[in-house]
Design a protein around this motif. Sequence first.
Motif, PDB file in Angstrom:
ATOM      1  N   ALA A 108     -92.062 -42.375 -59.920  1.00 24.43           N
ATOM      2  CA  ALA A 108     -92.946 -41.214 -59.793  1.00 24.43           C
ATOM      3  C   ALA A 108     -93.413 -40.713 -61.159  1.00 24.43           C
ATOM      4  O   ALA A 108     -94.524 -40.199 -61.289  1.00 24.43           O
ATOM      5  CB  ALA A 108     -92.243 -40.095 -59.029  1.00 24.43           C
ATOM      6  N   LEU A 109     -92.574 -40.862 -62.166  1.00 22.74           N
ATOM      7  CA  LEU A 109     -92.915 -40.403 -63.516  1.00 22.74           C
ATOM      8  C   LEU A 109     -93.610 -41.486 -64.347  1.00 22.74           C
ATOM      9  O   LEU A 109     -93.892 -41.289 -65.520  1.00 22.74           O
ATOM     10  CB  LEU A 109     -91.649 -39.934 -64.241  1.00 22.74           C
ATOM     11  CG  LEU A 109     -90.980 -38.693 -63.651  1.00 22.74           C
ATOM     12  CD1 LEU A 109     -89.601 -38.488 -64.263  1.00 22.74           C
ATOM     13  CD2 LEU A 109     -91.870 -37.467 -63.856  1.00 22.74           C
ATOM     14  N   ASP A 110     -93.848 -42.645 -63.741  1.00 25.31           N
ATOM     15  CA  ASP A 110     -94.469 -43.777 -64.442  1.00 25.31           C
ATOM     16  C   ASP A 110     -93.687 -44.209 -65.668  1.00 25.31           C
ATOM     17  O   ASP A 110     -94.269 -44.541 -66.701  1.00 25.31           O
ATOM     18  CB  ASP A 110     -95.911 -43.458 -64.843  1.00 25.31           C
ATOM     19  CG  ASP A 110     -96.903 -43.975 -63.823  1.00 25.31           C
ATOM     20  OD1 ASP A 110     -96.529 -44.835 -63.011  1.00 25.31           O
ATOM     21  OD2 ASP A 110     -98.057 -43.508 -63.850  1.00 25.31           O
ATOM     22  N   ILE A 111     -92.358 -44.174 -65.560  1.00 22.22           N
ATOM     23  CA  ILE A 111     -91.498 -44.634 -66.648  1.00 22.22           C
ATOM     24  C   ILE A 111     -91.103 -46.066 -66.343  1.00 22.22           C
ATOM     25  O   ILE A 111     -90.417 -46.331 -65.346  1.00 22.22           O
ATOM     26  CB  ILE A 111     -90.254 -43.745 -66.799  1.00 22.22           C
ATOM     27  CG1 ILE A 111     -90.673 -42.317 -67.172  1.00 22.22           C
ATOM     28  CG2 ILE A 111     -89.295 -44.332 -67.837  1.00 22.22           C
ATOM     29  CD1 ILE A 111     -89.528 -41.324 -67.201  1.00 22.22           C
ATOM     30  N   PRO A 112     -91.560 -47.026 -67.153  1.00 24.45           N
ATOM     31  CA  PRO A 112     -91.192 -48.414 -66.901  1.00 24.45           C
ATOM     32  C   PRO A 112     -89.687 -48.620 -67.076  1.00 24.45           C
ATOM     33  O   PRO A 112     -89.072 -48.031 -67.964  1.00 24.45           O
ATOM     34  CB  PRO A 112     -91.957 -49.211 -67.956  1.00 24.45           C
ATOM     35  CG  PRO A 112     -92.798 -48.250 -68.701  1.00 24.45           C
ATOM     36  CD  PRO A 112     -92.387 -46.865 -68.321  1.00 24.45           C
ATOM     37  N   TYR A 113     -89.112 -49.450 -66.237  1.00 25.12           N
ATOM     38  CA  TYR A 113     -87.689 -49.740 -66.335  1.00 25.12           C
ATOM     39  C   TYR A 113     -87.426 -51.184 -65.953  1.00 25.12           C
ATOM     40  O   TYR A 113     -88.243 -51.831 -65.305  1.00 25.12           O
ATOM     41  CB  TYR A 113     -86.859 -48.777 -65.480  1.00 25.12           C
ATOM     42  CG  TYR A 113     -87.160 -48.828 -64.000  1.00 25.12           C
ATOM     43  CD1 TYR A 113     -86.458 -49.691 -63.156  1.00 25.12           C
ATOM     44  CD2 TYR A 113     -88.146 -48.023 -63.450  1.00 25.12           C
ATOM     45  CE1 TYR A 113     -86.746 -49.738 -61.794  1.00 25.12           C
ATOM     46  CE2 TYR A 113     -88.431 -48.055 -62.107  1.00 25.12           C
ATOM     47  CZ  TYR A 113     -87.723 -48.928 -61.276  1.00 25.12           C
ATOM     48  OH  TYR A 113     -88.015 -48.985 -59.930  1.00 25.12           O
ATOM     49  N   LEU A 114     -86.280 -51.648 -66.372  1.00 21.15           N
ATOM     50  CA  LEU A 114     -85.803 -52.978 -66.033  1.00 21.15           C
ATOM     51  C   LEU A 114     -84.595 -52.795 -65.138  1.00 21.15           C
ATOM     52  O   LEU A 114     -83.682 -52.026 -65.463  1.00 21.15           O
ATOM     53  CB  LEU A 114     -85.411 -53.735 -67.310  1.00 21.15           C
ATOM     54  CG  LEU A 114     -84.748 -55.098 -67.132  1.00 21.15           C
ATOM     55  CD1 LEU A 114     -85.711 -56.095 -66.510  1.00 21.15           C
ATOM     56  CD2 LEU A 114     -84.256 -55.604 -68.479  1.00 21.15           C
ATOM     57  N   CYS A 115     -84.588 -53.478 -64.018  1.00 15.30           N
ATOM     58  CA  CYS A 115     -83.474 -53.397 -63.077  1.00 15.30           C
ATOM     59  C   CYS A 115     -82.701 -54.712 -63.134  1.00 15.30           C
ATOM     60  O   CYS A 115     -83.287 -55.780 -62.963  1.00 15.30           O
ATOM     61  CB  CYS A 115     -84.020 -53.160 -61.668  1.00 15.30           C
ATOM     62  SG  CYS A 115     -82.742 -52.995 -60.417  1.00 15.30           S
TER      63      CYS A 115
END
Length: 153
Positions: A108-115
Amino acid sequence: MNPLLFEKQKNGFEHAKKGALSIRSLNHVSFSVPEPVKTGRFFCDILGFRVVRRPNFNFDGIWLYSYGIQIHLIQGTALERPGTLKPNTDHISFQADDLSSIQNKLDALDIPYLCEFHEAEKLLQLFFKEPHSGIMIEICNCEVFPVEYIDEL
Protein backbone atom coordinates in the motif's frame (compact mmCIF):
# COMPACT_ATOMS: atom_id res chain seq x y z
CA MET A 1 27.41 -34.61 17.89
CA ASN A 2 27.54 -33.99 21.62
CA PRO A 3 24.01 -33.08 22.85
CA LEU A 4 25.54 -30.87 25.54
CA LEU A 5 26.59 -28.45 22.83
CA PHE A 6 22.94 -27.68 22.06
CA GLU A 7 21.00 -25.31 24.23
CA LYS A 8 17.77 -23.47 23.47
CA GLN A 9 17.87 -19.69 23.80
CA LYS A 10 16.32 -18.34 26.99
CA ASN A 11 15.67 -14.83 28.23
CA GLY A 12 18.42 -13.24 30.26
CA PHE A 13 22.18 -13.18 30.15
CA GLU A 14 22.90 -16.45 31.93
CA HIS A 15 23.87 -17.99 28.59
CA ALA A 16 26.73 -15.64 27.80
CA LYS A 17 30.07 -17.30 27.32
CA LYS A 18 31.89 -17.69 30.63
CA GLY A 19 34.65 -15.13 31.06
CA ALA A 20 33.02 -12.63 28.69
CA LEU A 21 32.22 -9.05 29.70
CA SER A 22 29.15 -8.92 31.96
CA ILE A 23 26.80 -6.90 29.78
CA ARG A 24 23.02 -6.91 30.24
CA SER A 25 21.49 -6.24 26.83
CA LEU A 26 21.66 -4.43 23.53
CA ASN A 27 21.06 -0.73 24.17
CA HIS A 28 21.15 0.82 20.72
CA VAL A 29 22.17 0.54 17.11
CA SER A 30 23.75 3.60 15.54
CA PHE A 31 23.73 4.67 11.89
CA SER A 32 25.40 7.59 10.11
CA VAL A 33 22.81 9.09 7.77
CA PRO A 34 22.78 12.21 5.59
CA GLU A 35 19.30 13.30 6.71
CA PRO A 36 18.49 12.12 10.25
CA VAL A 37 15.05 13.76 10.29
CA LYS A 38 13.90 12.08 7.05
CA THR A 39 15.33 8.71 8.08
CA GLY A 40 13.82 9.15 11.56
CA ARG A 41 10.43 9.93 10.09
CA PHE A 42 10.54 6.65 8.16
CA PHE A 43 11.45 4.68 11.30
CA CYS A 44 8.65 6.41 13.21
CA ASP A 45 5.91 6.28 10.55
CA ILE A 46 6.64 2.83 9.13
CA LEU A 47 8.22 0.93 12.04
CA GLY A 48 6.54 2.62 15.02
CA PHE A 49 9.56 4.20 16.70
CA ARG A 50 9.29 7.44 18.68
CA VAL A 51 11.79 10.27 19.03
CA VAL A 52 13.40 10.50 22.47
CA ARG A 53 15.59 13.07 24.19
CA ARG A 54 19.31 12.86 23.53
CA PRO A 55 22.27 14.58 25.18
CA ASN A 56 23.44 17.89 23.76
CA PHE A 57 26.33 16.45 21.74
CA ASN A 58 28.50 18.60 19.48
CA PHE A 59 27.04 16.85 16.40
CA ASP A 60 23.53 16.59 15.00
CA GLY A 61 21.34 13.54 15.17
CA ILE A 62 18.20 12.08 16.67
CA TRP A 63 17.47 9.14 18.92
CA LEU A 64 14.52 6.81 18.47
CA TYR A 65 13.07 4.22 20.81
CA SER A 66 10.66 1.28 20.62
CA TYR A 67 10.60 -2.48 21.11
CA GLY A 68 13.12 -2.18 23.94
CA ILE A 69 15.91 -0.75 21.78
CA GLN A 70 17.13 2.63 20.64
CA ILE A 71 18.24 3.61 17.17
CA HIS A 72 20.65 6.53 17.04
CA LEU A 73 20.72 8.41 13.75
CA ILE A 74 23.87 10.50 13.47
CA GLN A 75 24.24 13.30 10.93
CA GLY A 76 26.97 12.15 8.55
CA THR A 77 27.83 10.30 5.42
CA ALA A 78 25.95 7.05 5.10
CA LEU A 79 27.93 3.90 4.53
CA GLU A 80 28.04 2.78 0.95
CA ARG A 81 25.19 0.31 0.72
CA PRO A 82 24.15 -1.81 -2.27
CA GLY A 83 21.36 -0.32 -4.39
CA THR A 84 19.56 -3.65 -4.53
CA LEU A 85 18.05 -5.71 -1.74
CA LYS A 86 20.71 -8.23 -0.79
CA PRO A 87 19.89 -10.27 2.34
CA ASN A 88 23.55 -11.18 2.82
CA THR A 89 24.53 -7.57 3.57
CA ASP A 90 24.25 -5.42 6.71
CA HIS A 91 20.72 -4.94 7.99
CA ILE A 92 18.65 -4.55 11.13
CA SER A 93 16.02 -7.20 11.82
CA PHE A 94 12.72 -7.15 13.69
CA GLN A 95 10.42 -10.04 14.54
CA ALA A 96 6.71 -9.86 13.77
CA ASP A 97 3.72 -12.18 14.09
CA ASP A 98 1.63 -11.23 11.05
CA LEU A 99 3.92 -10.88 8.06
CA SER A 100 1.05 -10.91 5.55
CA SER A 101 -0.35 -7.67 7.01
CA ILE A 102 3.15 -6.18 6.84
CA GLN A 103 3.40 -7.18 3.17
CA ASN A 104 0.01 -5.55 2.56
CA LYS A 105 1.16 -2.33 4.24
CA LEU A 106 4.43 -2.26 2.28
CA ASP A 107 2.42 -2.81 -0.93
CA ALA A 108 0.00 0.00 0.00
CA LEU A 109 2.92 2.35 0.69
CA ASP A 110 4.70 1.37 -2.55
CA ILE A 111 7.77 0.23 -0.61
CA PRO A 112 9.63 -2.37 -2.66
CA TYR A 113 10.61 -5.47 -0.72
CA LEU A 114 12.19 -8.85 -1.21
CA CYS A 115 10.40 -11.86 0.24
CA GLU A 116 12.50 -14.92 1.14
CA PHE A 117 10.88 -18.13 2.34
CA HIS A 118 12.92 -21.06 3.64
CA GLU A 119 10.59 -24.04 3.43
CA ALA A 120 12.50 -26.46 5.67
CA GLU A 121 12.49 -24.02 8.60
CA LYS A 122 9.19 -22.24 7.71
CA LEU A 123 11.22 -19.02 7.99
CA LEU A 124 9.77 -15.98 6.21
CA GLN A 125 11.87 -12.83 5.76
CA LEU A 126 10.88 -9.49 4.24
CA PHE A 127 13.69 -7.10 3.28
CA PHE A 128 13.24 -3.44 2.35
CA LYS A 129 15.23 -0.22 2.54
CA GLU A 130 14.80 3.09 4.25
CA PRO A 131 14.84 5.33 1.15
CA HIS A 132 16.99 8.25 2.38
CA SER A 133 19.95 6.33 3.82
CA GLY A 134 19.65 2.89 2.24
CA ILE A 135 19.53 1.14 5.64
CA MET A 136 18.18 -2.34 4.98
CA ILE A 137 15.48 -3.62 7.28
CA GLU A 138 14.35 -7.21 7.73
CA ILE A 139 11.07 -8.25 9.26
CA CYS A 140 10.77 -11.95 9.94
CA ASN A 141 9.08 -14.71 11.86
CA CYS A 142 12.50 -15.69 13.23
CA GLU A 143 11.07 -17.40 16.32
CA VAL A 144 10.40 -20.44 14.10
CA PHE A 145 14.18 -20.91 13.92
CA PRO A 146 15.32 -20.82 17.55
CA VAL A 147 18.88 -20.12 18.59
CA GLU A 148 20.80 -23.29 19.35
CA TYR A 149 24.36 -23.09 20.60
CA ILE A 150 26.31 -25.67 18.63
CA ASP A 151 30.01 -25.07 19.18
CA GLU A 152 32.74 -22.68 20.19
CA LEU A 153 34.76 -20.74 17.64
